[in-house]
Write a protein that holds these residues in place. Sequence first.
Motif, short mmCIF file in Angstrom:
data_model
loop_
_atom_site.label_atom_id
_atom_site.label_comp_id
_atom_site.label_asym_id
_atom_site.label_seq_id
_atom_site.Cartn_x
_atom_site.Cartn_y
_atom_site.Cartn_z
N UNK A 103 0.83 -1.22 0.00
CA UNK A 103 0.00 0.00 0.00
C UNK A 103 0.86 1.26 0.00
N UNK A 104 1.96 1.21 0.75
CA UNK A 104 2.86 2.37 0.75
C UNK A 104 3.48 2.54 -0.62
N UNK A 105 3.88 1.42 -1.22
CA UNK A 105 4.46 1.50 -2.57
C UNK A 105 3.44 2.05 -3.55
N UNK A 106 2.20 1.53 -3.43
CA UNK A 106 1.14 2.03 -4.33
C UNK A 106 0.91 3.52 -4.12
N UNK A 107 0.92 3.95 -2.85
CA UNK A 107 0.69 5.37 -2.55
C UNK A 107 1.82 6.21 -3.16
N UNK A 108 3.05 5.71 -3.04
CA UNK A 108 4.17 6.45 -3.63
C UNK A 108 4.09 6.46 -5.16
N UNK A 109 3.64 5.33 -5.71
CA UNK A 109 3.48 5.29 -7.17
C UNK A 109 2.39 6.27 -7.61
N UNK A 110 1.31 6.30 -6.83
CA UNK A 110 0.25 7.24 -7.19
C UNK A 110 0.74 8.67 -7.05
N UNK A 111 1.57 8.91 -6.03
CA UNK A 111 2.14 10.26 -5.85
C UNK A 111 2.91 10.66 -7.11
N UNK A 112 3.75 9.76 -7.56
CA UNK A 112 4.56 10.05 -8.75
C UNK A 112 3.66 10.27 -9.95
N UNK A 113 2.69 9.38 -10.10
CA UNK A 113 1.80 9.48 -11.27
C UNK A 113 0.99 10.77 -11.23
N UNK A 114 0.46 11.10 -10.06
CA UNK A 114 -0.35 12.31 -9.95
C UNK A 114 0.49 13.56 -10.17
N UNK A 168 -0.08 21.45 -15.98
CA UNK A 168 0.55 22.77 -15.88
C UNK A 168 1.15 23.18 -17.24
N UNK A 169 1.83 22.23 -17.85
CA UNK A 169 2.43 22.52 -19.16
C UNK A 169 1.35 22.79 -20.20
N UNK A 170 0.28 22.01 -20.15
CA UNK A 170 -0.81 22.25 -21.10
C UNK A 170 -1.42 23.63 -20.88
N UNK A 171 -1.53 24.03 -19.59
CA UNK A 171 -2.05 25.36 -19.30
C UNK A 171 -1.16 26.43 -19.89
N UNK A 172 0.16 26.26 -19.71
CA UNK A 172 1.10 27.24 -20.28
C UNK A 172 1.00 27.27 -21.81
N UNK A 173 0.86 26.06 -22.39
CA UNK A 173 0.78 25.98 -23.85
C UNK A 173 -0.51 26.66 -24.37
N UNK A 174 -1.60 26.40 -23.66
CA UNK A 174 -2.87 27.04 -24.06
C UNK A 174 -2.81 28.54 -23.91
N UNK A 190 3.01 13.73 -12.04
CA UNK A 190 3.27 13.81 -13.48
C UNK A 190 2.05 14.40 -14.20
N UNK A 191 0.87 13.96 -13.78
CA UNK A 191 -0.36 14.50 -14.39
C UNK A 191 -0.47 16.00 -14.12
N UNK A 192 -0.15 16.39 -12.87
CA UNK A 192 -0.23 17.81 -12.52
C UNK A 192 0.75 18.62 -13.36
#
Lengths: 235, 362
Positions: free
Chosen positions: B234-245, B253-259, B247-249
């Motif tokens: 669960x800790x590993x999954x939480x850390x993986x989700x942290x990384x994934x989220x 952010x980059x898409x916002x700058x591009x727009x 990355x999405x953020x």
Amino acid sequence: MKTYNKVLILLACFSLLSTGLTAQVQLSKFGVSLSQWTRNYSEFDERFFFTTPPSEQGGYTASSIMPSIFAEVSIYKGISLEGRIGSWSRTYTDISSFGNLTIQESLKQRVIPASLSVLYNYSFLDNFNAYAGLGVTRYFIQHEVLRLVPDGSGSVAPQEFSGNNYGINYMIGVEYYFNEKIGVGLEGRFHNGAYNKSFVPEFGANSVTRTIDLKGLEIGISLRYRLFSSSSSED
Amino acid sequence: MLYSKMLWAISLIAVFFFFMRCNSKDLEFIQPYQFIVADFEDTPNLEEVIEEEPEVEEAVEATVVVPEAPSAIINDLENAESDEDVDRESVEVLTKVTDFVETEVEDEEKQAAVSTAVDNITEESVEEFLQEDAEVDEDILAVAIGAAESVDLGDLFPDLDLPDLPDDVDLGEEGRFEFDAISEIEFDLEQFRVNTLVGPCADAARNAFDVALSNLNTQRDNNLNTVTQNFNRRVTDANDRLTSRNQVALTNFRNGLRGLNEFIVSNLRAASSIERFNPRLARNLRNFTVLYMHYFRFILDRQYRFNLESIQRQRNIEVANAQVLRNNSISSINASYNAAVTSLNNTLSNALNNCHNQGTGN
């Protein structure tokens, strides 16, 4: 054991040598005896191998009446060679109860001491004769062991085991002859021997060996038939 | 006479061999009685631990609310070929922006900063400004924030919808659990072993107890391993989700700058277009563009930072939930184990009591 063998060899050589040199070897007397042999255990005794062994080792005594027959061969003057064989029996039992479980165990023991001894006979009164000697005894031992567990499993049908070992005996005695042939005797004999017993102390464990004493004093009376007198006299 | 001597000699030799022929022989004995203690066979197994997976919630996100007015103005100006083509409302709105800069902003340095930016704004400078690590001119940003917060111009600027962040949790040193309860149990067992009988019956009872206890220990260890593995996963999954989220953020952010870049470029092109027939309106549009660009960038930065914080807190919450679940499971396992061991101890006591030899005779 080798010590006993050496003693036996010496006795035999001595006998044969005497036979050849003196030409006096002949059966001098034979008879039967009834004695009380009381064994004294310094450590382990036969009860030690039961399911519930005694809490303390040593100090135990076991006594039984032992019938014997003997014959004596005159070798040289008062010196003679005595052969003797007896039968000593005793039954050891143990009943242990653990809750609803009762274990009954018994060991029927027969000890057959067969001895070859050198005696020195000495007449000190009319019709009285004293003697003393020592010899080697080979103890033949037979055991019949059974275990009964009335309310459970684990009963063992009677099983027989046999073995033997050597020991030394020392004796002293007096005999009185009513006439030329018939007499009675009173004898004290000390056995110094032991035998080994191997057993498994715990289920599934390796076998270990314990030494059981065969030592103890034997006192008995005998009925004797004399072919001729071999005693040395006061004269 | 010779016959008699030979007879005795043979007899003595026979006796001699009677003693000499065989070596001594040890006796043997029957196998010892095997006590079978069945009291422990009914010892119940520890229940296999089954943990319900905690529900994973997504981190709350800040939302940028983009106003419609600027797009409408740009659409109006992009296609204008003369003043007649320009909507009057667009002109008024853009004029208000310039008026705000020239009249409402009292700080001349800030005015000058805006003016300089308006003079120098190009598609290249915009692209450079909208790089992730670009620095924002604080004077211009202050003017832009003032404009965005003004009553007249507020509708021209984006807004940031910030949901409530969940409270952060203190994970300590990752909430490591030291299994104190288990050590206590083993100490109790050691004490219990002191009071024991001797003998084959007691040994058998103790052996049966040891087997049953070993089974319990194995079951407990399996359960603890399961709980530990679940926690680590669960800790590993939480850390993986942290990384994934994260990355999405970052992507958002980059898409916002591009727009934003695309919108600003279209503004600049519209300004260049209308400069042919109305330079004043073109400058007003560039004024708005500079302020809008700085404010929007400011909003995007805040949104990105908020989302990162939200994602981190959500990860901490997930780890904390995993810790709570693990600790509760371990407590439950230990409670079951304690109860089972207590039962075993009682069974052993009864078995040992039965091992008191109630009758013996030799």
